[in-house]
Design a protein around this motif. Structure first.
Motif, PDB file in Angstrom:
ATOM      1  N   PRO A  74      -1.716   1.569 -15.581  1.00  0.00           N
ATOM      2  CA  PRO A  74      -2.670   1.232 -14.520  1.00  0.00           C
ATOM      3  C   PRO A  74      -2.613   2.230 -13.366  1.00  0.00           C
ATOM      4  O   PRO A  74      -1.555   2.788 -13.061  1.00  0.00           O
ATOM      5  CB  PRO A  74      -2.199  -0.153 -14.052  1.00  0.00           C
ATOM      6  N   LEU A  75      -3.747   2.467 -12.738  1.00  0.00           N
ATOM      7  CA  LEU A  75      -3.816   3.342 -11.567  1.00  0.00           C
ATOM      8  C   LEU A  75      -3.626   2.496 -10.304  1.00  0.00           C
ATOM      9  O   LEU A  75      -4.467   2.484  -9.394  1.00  0.00           O
ATOM     10  CB  LEU A  75      -5.155   4.075 -11.525  1.00  0.00           C
ATOM     11  N   SER A  76      -2.515   1.809 -10.240  1.00  0.00           N
ATOM     12  CA  SER A  76      -2.293   0.836  -9.163  1.00  0.00           C
ATOM     13  C   SER A  76      -2.317   1.484  -7.789  1.00  0.00           C
ATOM     14  O   SER A  76      -3.035   1.043  -6.887  1.00  0.00           O
ATOM     15  CB  SER A  76      -0.953   0.131  -9.370  1.00  0.00           C
ATOM     16  N   SER A  77      -1.535   2.551  -7.611  1.00  0.00           N
ATOM     17  CA  SER A  77      -1.462   3.185  -6.293  1.00  0.00           C
ATOM     18  C   SER A  77      -2.795   3.792  -5.888  1.00  0.00           C
ATOM     19  O   SER A  77      -3.182   3.756  -4.718  1.00  0.00           O
ATOM     20  CB  SER A  77      -0.369   4.265  -6.278  1.00  0.00           C
ATOM     21  N   MET A  78      -3.523   4.360  -6.859  1.00  0.00           N
ATOM     22  CA  MET A  78      -4.812   4.962  -6.531  1.00  0.00           C
ATOM     23  C   MET A  78      -5.832   3.915  -6.108  1.00  0.00           C
ATOM     24  O   MET A  78      -6.629   4.137  -5.193  1.00  0.00           O
ATOM     25  CB  MET A  78      -5.351   5.777  -7.716  1.00  0.00           C
ATOM     26  N   VAL A  79      -5.826   2.753  -6.759  1.00  0.00           N
ATOM     27  CA  VAL A  79      -6.755   1.683  -6.386  1.00  0.00           C
ATOM     28  C   VAL A  79      -6.424   1.162  -4.990  1.00  0.00           C
ATOM     29  O   VAL A  79      -7.302   1.038  -4.131  1.00  0.00           O
ATOM     30  CB  VAL A  79      -6.719   0.536  -7.411  1.00  0.00           C
ATOM     31  N   PHE A  80      -5.142   0.884  -4.751  1.00  0.00           N
ATOM     32  CA  PHE A  80      -4.736   0.402  -3.437  1.00  0.00           C
ATOM     33  C   PHE A  80      -4.957   1.477  -2.372  1.00  0.00           C
ATOM     34  O   PHE A  80      -5.370   1.175  -1.249  1.00  0.00           O
ATOM     35  CB  PHE A  80      -3.267  -0.019  -3.459  1.00  0.00           C
ATOM     36  N   GLY A  81      -4.688   2.740  -2.713  1.00  0.00           N
ATOM     37  CA  GLY A  81      -4.873   3.826  -1.756  1.00  0.00           C
ATOM     38  C   GLY A  81      -6.329   4.084  -1.434  1.00  0.00           C
ATOM     39  O   GLY A  81      -6.685   4.350  -0.282  1.00  0.00           O
ATOM     40  N   THR A  82      -7.199   4.014  -2.443  1.00  0.00           N
ATOM     41  CA  THR A  82      -8.627   4.211  -2.208  1.00  0.00           C
ATOM     42  C   THR A  82      -9.198   3.074  -1.365  1.00  0.00           C
ATOM     43  O   THR A  82     -10.055   3.292  -0.499  1.00  0.00           O
ATOM     44  CB  THR A  82      -9.382   4.307  -3.549  1.00  0.00           C
ATOM     45  N   ASN A  83      -8.720   1.879  -1.607  1.00  0.00           N
ATOM     46  CA  ASN A  83      -9.101   0.747  -0.752  1.00  0.00           C
ATOM     47  C   ASN A  83      -8.731   1.026   0.700  1.00  0.00           C
ATOM     48  O   ASN A  83      -9.539   0.828   1.615  1.00  0.00           O
ATOM     49  CB  ASN A  83      -8.413  -0.521  -1.246  1.00  0.00           C
ATOM     50  N   ALA A  84      -7.518   1.521   0.905  1.00  0.00           N
ATOM     51  CA  ALA A  84      -7.057   1.798   2.266  1.00  0.00           C
ATOM     52  C   ALA A  84      -7.839   2.931   2.909  1.00  0.00           C
ATOM     53  O   ALA A  84      -8.027   2.944   4.132  1.00  0.00           O
ATOM     54  CB  ALA A  84      -5.565   2.131   2.240  1.00  0.00           C
ATOM     55  N   LEU A  85      -8.301   3.890   2.107  1.00  0.00           N
ATOM     56  CA  LEU A  85      -9.094   5.002   2.637  1.00  0.00           C
ATOM     57  C   LEU A  85     -10.289   4.504   3.437  1.00  0.00           C
ATOM     58  O   LEU A  85     -10.643   5.060   4.483  1.00  0.00           O
ATOM     59  CB  LEU A  85      -9.569   5.891   1.477  1.00  0.00           C
ATOM     60  N   PHE A  86     -10.909   3.435   2.971  1.00  0.00           N
ATOM     61  CA  PHE A  86     -12.115   2.931   3.617  1.00  0.00           C
ATOM     62  C   PHE A  86     -11.846   1.784   4.597  1.00  0.00           C
ATOM     63  O   PHE A  86     -12.692   1.500   5.451  1.00  0.00           O
ATOM     64  CB  PHE A  86     -13.110   2.462   2.554  1.00  0.00           C
ATOM     65  N   THR A  87     -10.696   1.137   4.490  1.00  0.00           N
ATOM     66  CA  THR A  87     -10.437  -0.018   5.359  1.00  0.00           C
ATOM     67  C   THR A  87      -9.518   0.295   6.536  1.00  0.00           C
ATOM     68  O   THR A  87      -9.657  -0.309   7.603  1.00  0.00           O
ATOM     69  CB  THR A  87      -9.816  -1.175   4.552  1.00  0.00           C
ATOM     70  N   LYS A  88      -8.590   1.251   6.371  1.00  0.00           N
ATOM     71  CA  LYS A  88      -7.640   1.543   7.433  1.00  0.00           C
ATOM     72  C   LYS A  88      -8.293   2.032   8.739  1.00  0.00           C
ATOM     73  O   LYS A  88      -7.768   1.753   9.819  1.00  0.00           O
ATOM     74  CB  LYS A  88      -6.621   2.578   6.948  1.00  0.00           C
ATOM     75  N   PRO A  89      -9.424   2.770   8.688  1.00  0.00           N
ATOM     76  CA  PRO A  89     -10.041   3.170   9.965  1.00  0.00           C
ATOM     77  C   PRO A  89     -10.363   2.002  10.891  1.00  0.00           C
ATOM     78  O   PRO A  89     -10.423   2.180  12.112  1.00  0.00           O
ATOM     79  CB  PRO A  89     -11.317   3.890   9.521  1.00  0.00           C
ATOM     80  N   ALA A  90     -10.531   0.822  10.327  1.00  0.00           N
ATOM     81  CA  ALA A  90     -10.817  -0.352  11.165  1.00  0.00           C
ATOM     82  C   ALA A  90      -9.662  -0.661  12.099  1.00  0.00           C
ATOM     83  O   ALA A  90      -9.862  -1.247  13.174  1.00  0.00           O
ATOM     84  CB  ALA A  90     -11.128  -1.558  10.283  1.00  0.00           C
ATOM     85  N   GLN A  91      -8.435  -0.280  11.724  1.00  0.00           N
ATOM     86  CA  GLN A  91      -7.276  -0.512  12.586  1.00  0.00           C
ATOM     87  C   GLN A  91      -7.374   0.274  13.883  1.00  0.00           C
ATOM     88  O   GLN A  91      -6.816  -0.131  14.909  1.00  0.00           O
ATOM     89  CB  GLN A  91      -5.987  -0.128  11.855  1.00  0.00           C
ATOM     90  N   SER A  92      -8.063   1.414  13.856  1.00  0.00           N
ATOM     91  CA  SER A  92      -8.263   2.217  15.064  1.00  0.00           C
ATOM     92  C   SER A  92      -9.559   1.856  15.778  1.00  0.00           C
ATOM     93  O   SER A  92      -9.616   1.871  17.006  1.00  0.00           O
ATOM     94  CB  SER A  92      -8.274   3.712  14.709  1.00  0.00           C
TER      95      SER A  92
END
Length: 468
Positions: free
Chosen positions: A378-396
């Motif tokens: 499974p591409l577990s880290s890539m799926v979780f990382g790609t999710n974070a790519l688009f959601t983490k900017p909301a923290q700023s």
């Protein structure tokens, strides 16, 4: 002895990282904004500059570390456990950065802005490296829904214990008023958290590692991990073209924004909207602690509901509940101080509790990707990382927008002892604060209902994705 024999050692090892990270993350997110705005007196421009740099780094480091952890041949990166084991001490050190000023800061000191940039980027970089590996462990320890629910249960107990750091920090340091006590407290938290995360690195195992041992999978793993950048782009494109992934990411963006809004500003809103003679400092500490502790209790007592209805319906219901509560509070007005305190706490509890379930849909998306593209691993880290790519900017984006709005109504002058600002200015500030704590959750809940409703993996609690 019976209780000890019933403990799942792998789930316990997995949850120890949650315990350590929860202790540090809750303190960091709850106090850093107030620290830099009120104690270090950072300028609005420097605060926004730091948040922009952080937003870019925050978005980039997740897919970057996801690619490295899924494709690297270096054990400290490719093995989830080693990533946690070696990253934990650095993570603990990065947590301590903001709490020790580099000098006695003057108002609008440029060095406080640099301090914030380095603190945010270092802490988030190590957080991402360690927790991305743990997220991948969640998807890879087992593909069974029951096993994942057990991980959620252990995880919530660990988060419950870890989130008490906010309660004890508030009581011991008088909500950061006694700064020397606060500094001693965070050093102790950093040390304990590091030990907890190292336990995960030493004692956790995954289903895929066990399969590789049986099948002499060292060659199996290397063949799939030997990827070029063109392959990475292709894999990322395959992830992004999944409709369920796009729906989840959109919904999660608003959730991360809402969570940052609550974590960063709950104390500021409560201090300004609820008079000190209504709620004492100790009661406020308990209130703030409840905002971090109660979500875990809520998830733990909802295990039967999760098994019966699944995460999809539970999450959707939470959006309707948030929107309804915000609308009711807005129409009642800010004069009901005790009700306002309950609303602030309950809103934070619901947002955090529903967010705690988000590993379940992401794990199902990982499983769906594995089945659809017939992958060996499974591409577990890539799926979780790609999710974070688009959601983490909301923290700023959340603190940037809120600080900009508050300063329009004079918040920057609130703690200025050199001048006596016009008291009428703060009436508008309080009205703006109250409007935000009601309208922001209401609008976000409406948008989340629209984006979450079409999500199609709704019954994985009945039939695992890999069997559909």
């Amino acid at each position: 002895m019976k209780i000890i024999s019933r403990i799942n050692p792998n789930a316990l090892a997995y949850s120890m990282t949650t315990l350590g990270a929860g202790m540090m993350n809750s303190i960091f997110s709850f106090y850093y904004v107030k620290l830099f705005l009120n104690r270090y007196r950072i300028s609005e421009a420097a605060f926004h500059q730091a948040q922009v740099v952080f937003m870019i780094w925050n978005a980039v480091n997740d897919p970057l570390f996801g690619y490295i952890q899924d494709n690297s041949r270096v054990p400290c990166c490719s093995r989830r456990q080693f990533s946690i084991l070696y990253g934990a001490p650095l993570y603990g050190l990065a947590f301590l950065l903001p709490w020790f000023p580099w000098k006695q800061y003057e108002e609008n000191d440029w060095l406080s802005g640099l301090h914030l940039i380095i603190s945010l980027c270092a802490f988030d970089g190590l957080l991402t490296f360690v927790l991305l590996a743990q997220c991948a462990l969640f998807a890879e320890i087992s593909t069974k829904h029951e096993s994942r629910l057990q991980l959620i249960k252990y995880n919530q107990v660990a988060t419950l214990v870890g989130s008490t750091s906010i309660l004890f920090c508030g009581l011991i340091t008088d909500n950061m008023e006694n700064f020397n006590y606060f500094q001693v407290f965070v050093v102790v938290v950093g040390a304990v958290a590091t030990v907890c995360m190292c336990y995960t690195g030493l004692y956790s195992t995954t289903e895929y590692e066990q399969q590789e041992i049986v099948a002499d999978g060292s060659q199996l793993g290397s063949a799939e991990r030997d990827l070029s950048w063109s392959s990475v782009i292709l894999l990322t494109k395959q992830i992004l073209t999944q409709r369920n992934f796009l729906l989840f990411v959109t919904m999660n963006f608003f959730q991360v924004f809402h969570l940052a809004f609550c974590n960063n500003f709950m104390m500021i809103f409560a201090d300004n909207l609820i008079p000190k003679d209504v709620l004492s400092s100790s009661i406020r500490s308990i209130m703030y602690g409840a905002g971090f502790i109660c979500p875990q209790c809520l998830v733990l007592i909802s295990q039967a509901l999760l098994k019966k209805f699944g995460y999809y319906k539970i999450v959707l219901f939470s959006f309707y509940l948030e929107g309804t509560a915000a609308a009711v509070m807005f129409f009642l007005g800010p004069e009901y101080y005790y009700l306002l305190a309950v609303y602030l706490t309950a809103n934070m509890v619901i947002v955090q509790a529903s967010f705690s379930l988000f590993n379940l849909p992401l794990a199902d998306i990982v499983d769906a990707d594995l089945v659809k593209h017939k992958r060996r691993l499974p591409l577990s880290s890539m799926v979780f990382g790609t999710n974070a790519l688009f959601t983490k900017p909301a923290q700023s984006l959340a603190p940037m927008l809120v600080v900009a709005i508050l300063n329009q109504f004079g918040y920057a002058h609130l703690n200025n002892k050199a001048t006596q600002p016009d008291p009428s200015l703060f009436l508008g500030l309080h009205d703006a604060m109250f409007s935000m704590i009601c309208l922001v959750p209401l609008c976000i809940a409406a948008l989340q209902v629209l984006t979450w409703t079409p999500f199609s993996i709704q019954n994985s609690h009945l039939t695992p994705v890999h069997k559909l």
